[in-house]
Design a protein around this motif. Structure first.
Motif, PDB file in Angstrom:
ATOM      1  N   UNK A  57       1.032  -0.415   6.809  1.00 33.07           N
ATOM      2  CA  UNK A  57       0.589  -0.851   8.134  1.00 33.07           C
ATOM      3  C   UNK A  57       1.591  -1.735   8.862  1.00 33.07           C
ATOM      4  N   UNK A  58       2.750  -1.946   8.272  1.00 39.95           N
ATOM      5  CA  UNK A  58       3.697  -2.892   8.867  1.00 39.95           C
ATOM      6  C   UNK A  58       4.285  -2.392  10.179  1.00 39.95           C
ATOM      7  N   UNK A  59       4.250  -1.104  10.397  1.00 34.34           N
ATOM      8  CA  UNK A  59       4.820  -0.557  11.641  1.00 34.34           C
ATOM      9  C   UNK A  59       3.803  -0.534  12.777  1.00 34.34           C
ATOM     10  N   UNK A  60       2.579  -0.977  12.520  1.00 35.75           N
ATOM     11  CA  UNK A  60       1.515  -0.886  13.531  1.00 35.75           C
ATOM     12  C   UNK A  60       1.700  -1.877  14.667  1.00 35.75           C
ATOM     13  N   UNK A  61       2.404  -2.987  14.405  1.00 33.38           N
ATOM     14  CA  UNK A  61       2.606  -3.952  15.479  1.00 33.38           C
ATOM     15  C   UNK A  61       2.803  -5.361  14.962  1.00 33.38           C
ATOM     16  N   UNK A  62       2.929  -6.283  15.919  1.00 32.68           N
ATOM     17  CA  UNK A  62       3.249  -7.675  15.584  1.00 32.68           C
ATOM     18  C   UNK A  62       2.164  -8.344  14.750  1.00 32.68           C
ATOM     19  N   UNK A  63       0.915  -8.061  15.035  1.00 38.60           N
ATOM     20  CA  UNK A  63      -0.176  -8.732  14.321  1.00 38.60           C
ATOM     21  C   UNK A  63      -0.156  -8.400  12.832  1.00 38.60           C
ATOM     22  N   UNK A  64       0.032  -7.136  12.513  1.00 40.05           N
ATOM     23  CA  UNK A  64       0.086  -6.720  11.110  1.00 40.05           C
ATOM     24  C   UNK A  64       1.288  -7.349  10.405  1.00 40.05           C
ATOM     25  N   UNK A  65       2.413  -7.387  11.115  1.00 43.26           N
ATOM     26  CA  UNK A  65       3.647  -7.892  10.523  1.00 43.26           C
ATOM     27  C   UNK A  65       3.558  -9.383  10.234  1.00 43.26           C
ATOM     28  N   UNK A  66       3.087 -10.148  11.205  1.00 43.92           N
ATOM     29  CA  UNK A  66       3.036 -11.600  10.994  1.00 43.92           C
ATOM     30  C   UNK A  66       1.984 -11.976   9.955  1.00 43.92           C
TER      31      UNK A  66
END
Length: 250
Positions: free
Chosen positions: A60-69
């Motif tokens: 899910x890391x490529x889904x967007x900033x929220x997932x990444x942070x």
């Protein structure tokens, strides 16, 4: 100034003192990390139960900033606690290598670190699968993510040296096994090895230790330095075959 005072204390006694005989001011203040072993156990249990939390970020890391942070913060929390657990166990073990309890704690935290490494091993290869421009846009889109910008740049530079998810997981799982030669030597040299008595600068017999060896190397008495140097290394020479096997296994 304190270093010189330490050398003086290290050489005052002819026989190596037991730890309980050493003044508290020369010991690590482990309570600054955990108040006691029970507090360490509680934190160890907390981290052990949290390891499975990595699963919710995988894929899910490529889904967007929220997932990444969210992933970065979770990984930071786990690793900060791991560092504290490891430091307490390591210093407790190193305080007296003959105490089995702290060897066990150190083994357990090394095992837990390997589990965390395996559980989080997807992060690097998954981030590197994201096109560089897209990843950069995700980082720039969130103020909280910008503190990781340098880390991401370092990660991108290592792109060609990063393996696939399964391969990175195998490497992470092997981390504990790779420590065997070091751990074996550490136990031997700090707990089992018996260092000899050496005539000091004043003609008295002094029991050698690792600390006293390094202290002696600062002596102005060249003959004393030579006696200590030869006696210290001779102790290891008696176990030459054992060390040869350890080197072969590395």
């Amino acid at each position: 100034m304190r270093e010189n005072k330490f050398y003086q204390v290290a050489t005052e006694s002819k026989v190596i003192p037991e730890r309980e005989e050493i003044n508290q001011e020369y010991k690590w203040e482990l309570a600054d990390i955990f108040q006691n072993d029970e507090e360490w156990e509680n934190e160890f249990k907390f981290v052990s139960e949290k390891v499975s939390g990595y699963q919710k970020f995988e894929g899910k890391l490529s889904e967007g900033a929220e997932s990444l942070i969210a992933c970065f913060r979770f990984d930071e929390e786990i690793n900060i606690k791991l560092d504290q657990l490891h430091l307490y166990a390591m210093l407790s073990k190193d305080s007296d290598m003959r105490v089995g309890k702290y060897h066990s704690m150190d083994d357990r935290i090394n095992s837990l670190s390997a589990k965390v490494g395996a559980a989080s091993s997807f992060i690097r290869p998954e981030l590197l699968k994201i096109p560089d421009e897209k990843l950069q846009n995700i980082i720039d889109s969130n103020e909280d993510l910008r503190i990781y910008k340098h880390s991401i740049s370092d990660l991108l530079r290592s792109k060609k040296h990063t393996l696939s998810n399964p391969e990175e997981k195998i490497l992470a799982m092997a981390a504990e096994l790779a420590q065997t030669p070091y751990n074996t030597f550490s136990i031997f040299t700090n707990a089992d090895l018996k260092l000899p008595l050496v005539e000091d600068e004043h003609g008295s017999l002094t029991e050698l230790s690792h600390g006293r060896y390094y202290s002696a190397m600062y002596s102005k008495d060249r003959e004393y330095r030579a006696r200590v140097f030869k006696a210290y290394l001779e102790s290891y020479k008696n176990y030459l075959n054992t060390f040869t096997v350890l080197l072969i296994e590395i």
